[in-house]
Design a protein around this motif. Structure first.
Motif, PDB file in Angstrom:
ATOM      1  N   ALA A  41     -14.641  -0.342  -1.360  1.00  0.00           N
ATOM      2  CA  ALA A  41     -14.138   0.867  -1.127  1.00  0.00           C
ATOM      3  C   ALA A  41     -15.135   1.811  -0.903  1.00  0.00           C
ATOM      4  CB  ALA A  41     -13.157   1.154  -2.229  1.00  0.00           C
ATOM      5  N   SER A  42     -16.306   1.979  -1.616  1.00  0.00           N
ATOM      6  CA  SER A  42     -17.346   2.905  -1.568  1.00  0.00           C
ATOM      7  C   SER A  42     -17.981   2.725  -0.211  1.00  0.00           C
ATOM      8  CB  SER A  42     -18.396   2.740  -2.693  1.00  0.00           C
ATOM      9  OG  SER A  42     -19.410   3.642  -2.448  1.00  0.00           O
ATOM     10  N   ALA A  43     -18.177   1.546   0.317  1.00  0.00           N
ATOM     11  CA  ALA A  43     -18.929   1.111   1.445  1.00  0.00           C
ATOM     12  C   ALA A  43     -18.243   1.358   2.650  1.00  0.00           C
ATOM     13  CB  ALA A  43     -19.211  -0.258   1.581  1.00  0.00           C
ATOM     14  N   THR A  44     -16.682   1.334   2.558  1.00  0.00           N
ATOM     15  CA  THR A  44     -16.155   1.459   3.664  1.00  0.00           C
ATOM     16  C   THR A  44     -15.465   2.989   3.685  1.00  0.00           C
ATOM     17  OG1 THR A  44     -14.282   0.669   2.650  1.00  0.00           O
ATOM     18  CG2 THR A  44     -15.460  -0.749   3.863  1.00  0.00           C
ATOM     19  N   GLY A  45     -15.403   3.701   2.777  1.00  0.00           N
ATOM     20  CA  GLY A  45     -14.966   5.000   2.611  1.00  0.00           C
ATOM     21  C   GLY A  45     -13.326   4.855   2.575  1.00  0.00           C
ATOM     22  N   THR A  46     -13.009   4.112   2.035  1.00  0.00           N
ATOM     23  CA  THR A  46     -11.491   3.607   1.997  1.00  0.00           C
ATOM     24  C   THR A  46     -10.672   4.178   0.625  1.00  0.00           C
ATOM     25  OG1 THR A  46     -11.969   1.358   1.630  1.00  0.00           O
ATOM     26  CG2 THR A  46     -11.720   2.326   3.665  1.00  0.00           C
ATOM     27  N   THR A  47     -10.917   5.399   0.263  1.00  0.00           N
ATOM     28  CA  THR A  47     -10.090   5.662  -1.051  1.00  0.00           C
ATOM     29  C   THR A  47      -8.739   6.334  -0.334  1.00  0.00           C
ATOM     30  OG1 THR A  47     -11.741   5.929  -2.287  1.00  0.00           O
ATOM     31  CG2 THR A  47      -9.822   7.034  -2.947  1.00  0.00           C
ATOM     32  N   GLY A  48      -7.636   5.524  -0.091  1.00  0.00           N
ATOM     33  CA  GLY A  48      -6.452   6.047   0.263  1.00  0.00           C
ATOM     34  C   GLY A  48      -6.410   6.229   1.839  1.00  0.00           C
ATOM     35  N   THR A  49      -7.425   5.632   2.551  1.00  0.00           N
ATOM     36  CA  THR A  49      -7.584   5.703   4.191  1.00  0.00           C
ATOM     37  C   THR A  49      -7.972   4.381   4.299  1.00  0.00           C
ATOM     38  OG1 THR A  49     -10.141   6.447   3.763  1.00  0.00           O
ATOM     39  CG2 THR A  49      -8.410   8.209   3.954  1.00  0.00           C
ATOM     40  N   ILE A  97      -8.858  -1.231   0.583  1.00  0.00           N
ATOM     41  CA  ILE A  97      -8.355   0.084   0.369  1.00  0.00           C
ATOM     42  C   ILE A  97      -7.777   0.637  -0.992  1.00  0.00           C
ATOM     43  CG2 ILE A  97      -6.942   1.759   1.356  1.00  0.00           C
ATOM     44  CD1 ILE A  97      -6.898   0.107   3.922  1.00  0.00           C
ATOM     45  N   ASP A  98      -8.396   1.338  -1.727  1.00  0.00           N
ATOM     46  CA  ASP A  98      -8.022   1.655  -2.900  1.00  0.00           C
ATOM     47  C   ASP A  98      -6.919   2.845  -3.054  1.00  0.00           C
ATOM     48  OD1 ASP A  98      -9.769   0.209  -4.117  1.00  0.00           O
ATOM     49  OD2 ASP A  98     -11.095   1.865  -4.789  1.00  0.00           O
ATOM     50  N   LEU A  99      -5.787   2.204  -3.793  1.00  0.00           N
ATOM     51  CA  LEU A  99      -4.779   3.193  -3.807  1.00  0.00           C
ATOM     52  C   LEU A  99      -4.495   3.646  -5.379  1.00  0.00           C
ATOM     53  CD1 LEU A  99      -1.808   1.754  -1.556  1.00  0.00           C
ATOM     54  CD2 LEU A  99      -3.517   3.672  -0.829  1.00  0.00           C
ATOM     55  N   PRO A 100      -3.678   4.725  -5.627  1.00  0.00           N
ATOM     56  CA  PRO A 100      -3.546   5.095  -7.014  1.00  0.00           C
ATOM     57  C   PRO A 100      -2.614   3.973  -7.622  1.00  0.00           C
ATOM     58  CG  PRO A 100      -3.011   6.915  -5.395  1.00  0.00           C
ATOM     59  CD  PRO A 100      -3.281   5.802  -4.705  1.00  0.00           C
ATOM     60  N   ARG A 101      -2.449   3.948  -8.948  1.00  0.00           N
ATOM     61  CA  ARG A 101      -1.795   2.826  -9.681  1.00  0.00           C
ATOM     62  C   ARG A 101       0.003   3.155  -9.409  1.00  0.00           C
ATOM     63  NH1 ARG A 101       1.255  -0.338 -11.075  1.00  0.00           N
ATOM     64  NH2 ARG A 101       1.332  -1.442 -12.889  1.00  0.00           N
ATOM     65  N   THR A 102       0.400   4.129  -9.547  1.00  0.00           N
ATOM     66  CA  THR A 102       1.842   4.498 -10.077  1.00  0.00           C
ATOM     67  C   THR A 102       2.603   4.870  -8.442  1.00  0.00           C
ATOM     68  OG1 THR A 102       1.727   6.835 -10.239  1.00  0.00           O
ATOM     69  CG2 THR A 102       1.338   5.386 -12.177  1.00  0.00           C
ATOM     70  N   SER A 103       3.833   4.465  -8.695  1.00  0.00           N
ATOM     71  CA  SER A 103       4.688   4.509  -7.418  1.00  0.00           C
ATOM     72  C   SER A 103       4.770   6.044  -7.006  1.00  0.00           C
ATOM     73  CB  SER A 103       5.862   4.161  -7.463  1.00  0.00           C
ATOM     74  OG  SER A 103       6.731   4.559  -8.869  1.00  0.00           O
ATOM     75  N   SER A 104       4.853   7.056  -7.848  1.00  0.00           N
ATOM     76  CA  SER A 104       4.852   8.390  -7.670  1.00  0.00           C
ATOM     77  C   SER A 104       3.557   8.838  -7.101  1.00  0.00           C
ATOM     78  CB  SER A 104       5.105   9.384  -8.941  1.00  0.00           C
ATOM     79  OG  SER A 104       4.157   9.139  -9.863  1.00  0.00           O
ATOM     80  N   GLN A 105       2.435   8.571  -7.416  1.00  0.00           N
ATOM     81  CA  GLN A 105       1.129   8.799  -6.799  1.00  0.00           C
ATOM     82  C   GLN A 105       0.956   8.242  -5.495  1.00  0.00           C
ATOM     83  OE1 GLN A 105      -1.381   6.966  -9.995  1.00  0.00           O
ATOM     84  NE2 GLN A 105      -1.661   9.103 -10.720  1.00  0.00           N
ATOM     85  N   GLN A 106       1.605   7.077  -5.241  1.00  0.00           N
ATOM     86  CA  GLN A 106       1.505   6.288  -4.065  1.00  0.00           C
ATOM     87  C   GLN A 106       2.177   6.679  -2.852  1.00  0.00           C
ATOM     88  OE1 GLN A 106       2.403   2.198  -4.716  1.00  0.00           O
ATOM     89  NE2 GLN A 106       0.470   1.860  -6.103  1.00  0.00           N
ATOM     90  N   ALA A 107       3.390   7.829  -3.288  1.00  0.00           N
ATOM     91  CA  ALA A 107       4.353   8.359  -2.587  1.00  0.00           C
ATOM     92  C   ALA A 107       3.699   9.486  -1.868  1.00  0.00           C
ATOM     93  CB  ALA A 107       5.561   8.701  -3.347  1.00  0.00           C
ATOM     94  N   LYS A 108       2.239   9.964  -2.488  1.00  0.00           N
ATOM     95  CA  LYS A 108       1.780  11.100  -1.842  1.00  0.00           C
ATOM     96  C   LYS A 108       0.581  10.521  -1.096  1.00  0.00           C
ATOM     97  CE  LYS A 108       3.113  13.739  -5.796  1.00  0.00           C
ATOM     98  NZ  LYS A 108       2.648  14.482  -7.094  1.00  0.00           N
TER      99      LYS A 108
END
Length: 327
Positions: A41-49, A97-108
């Motif tokens: 994720a760090s190498a690709t710059g993919t935190t939520g993208t 691609i790194d996403l947050p853990r919970t559904s409420s966070q993923q909904a944002k």
């Protein structure tokens, strides 16, 4: 009013948020102790993208690897089970691609999509208010989800109107697979978004890594890092063991992948992308997929992890380092 399924899912989320070990349960640690997915994720710059070449269909295919996995609330380990948000997180993480853990966070995360009619494969569907359930859209009013305790990961119809639809991948990336398939492998002109990748600027054969990544749902940077470690981007390389070309494919392996000429860079890259895709599907882990690339899948199964071969033990960290250098 929240139904039984929503209540159970909400309890799962609260337990996950309160558990000090929840993050650790989902971590895949590479040979040098660093988290490989984090390095990717760090190498690709993919935190939520999205990284170049990762498509909505890539995410769908990654999620389908977990079909039949039992629902276990609070679990992020597919060997034990997954809950709804763990499935979504895992499918995206398999694509770097790194996403947050919970559904409420993923909904944002990502960007808002207005209505199911505008949704594309790979989009996240979230339900209820507050959000207590998520799934991945497949298209044609279908989704893949981990529904509830006593059930398993499965494909369902979208049975109610989502309260949120989020797109993590860009429109160009989501169209990548279709565009690449339509263009074919005969050298037809690809969309501009697939001809170059700013994240691979200066890397030999960057456009080929991007095209193969889009076609097979593998990170182009991962392909480029493997090529760097395997041959130093030398398409004429031959190892003492007989591995050939840019991606150092053994002749028998190349034949099995449909590669007629390992010294042809595009054929070699496509073969390697296909092999990595298959390894990721089989082992559900980037580090084990790389170990299988180096030592063979049979040895990974035999030893239950990265085989205790000096070369293979060094191989995964080398690819990590190459990935970091691409960042």
């Amino acid at each position: 009013m929240m139904g039984v399924q929503g209540v159970l899912a909400r309890i799962s989320e609260l337990q996950t948020q309160l558990s000090p070990n929840s993050a650790a349960a989902s971590t895949i640690t590479a040979a040098n102790g660093k988290t490989f997915a984090g390095a990717l994720a760090s190498a690709t710059g993919t935190t939520g993208t999205t990284s170049s070449g990762v498509t909505g269909q890539s995410i769908v295919d990654a999620a389908k690897k977990y079909l039949g996995t039992p629902y276990v609330f609070g679990s992020t380990n597919p060997d034990k089970g997954l809950d709804c948000s763990a499935l979504v997180q895992r499918a995206y993480k398999d694509m770097g691609i790194d996403l947050p853990r919970t559904s409420s966070q993923q909904a944002k995360v990502g960007t808002k999509v207005d209505g199911l009619a505008n949704a594309k494969p790979g989009d996240i569907l979230a339900f209820n208010s507050p959000v207590d359930h998520v799934s991945i859209y497949l298209g044609n009013n279908k989704m893949i989800a981990a529904p509830k305790p006593g059930d398993e990961v499965k494909i369902q119809s979208v049975y109610e109107k989502p309260t949120h639809i989020r797109r993590v991948l860009s429109t160009d990336a989501a169209a990548g697979t279709a565009a690449t398939t339509a263009a074919g492998a005969a050298g037809a002109v690809r969309p501009a978004s697939l001809q170059n990748s700013s994240s691979l600027a200066g890397v030999p054969y960057a456009d080929m890594f991007v095209r193969a990544g889009a076609k097979y749902g593998v990170s182009p940077k991962l392909l480029a890092a493997v090529a760097k470690v395997e041959s130093g981007y030398n398409p004429k390389a031959v190892s003492p063991a007989g591995a050939q070309g840019l991606m150092q494919l053994m002749p028998a392996t190349a034949r099995g992948l449909g590669v007629k000429n390992s010294f042809d860079p595009e054929q070699a890259i496509n073969g390697a992308a296909k092999l990595l895709r298959n390894n990721l599907k089989e082992f559900k882990s980037v580090d084990l997929a790389l170990a299988a690339y180096n030592a063979g899948g049979g040895n990974v199964h035999k030893y239950g992890g990265i085989p205790p071969f000096a070369e293979t033990q060094k191989y995964v960290p080398k690819v990590q380092k190459a990935l970091a250098a691409l960042g």
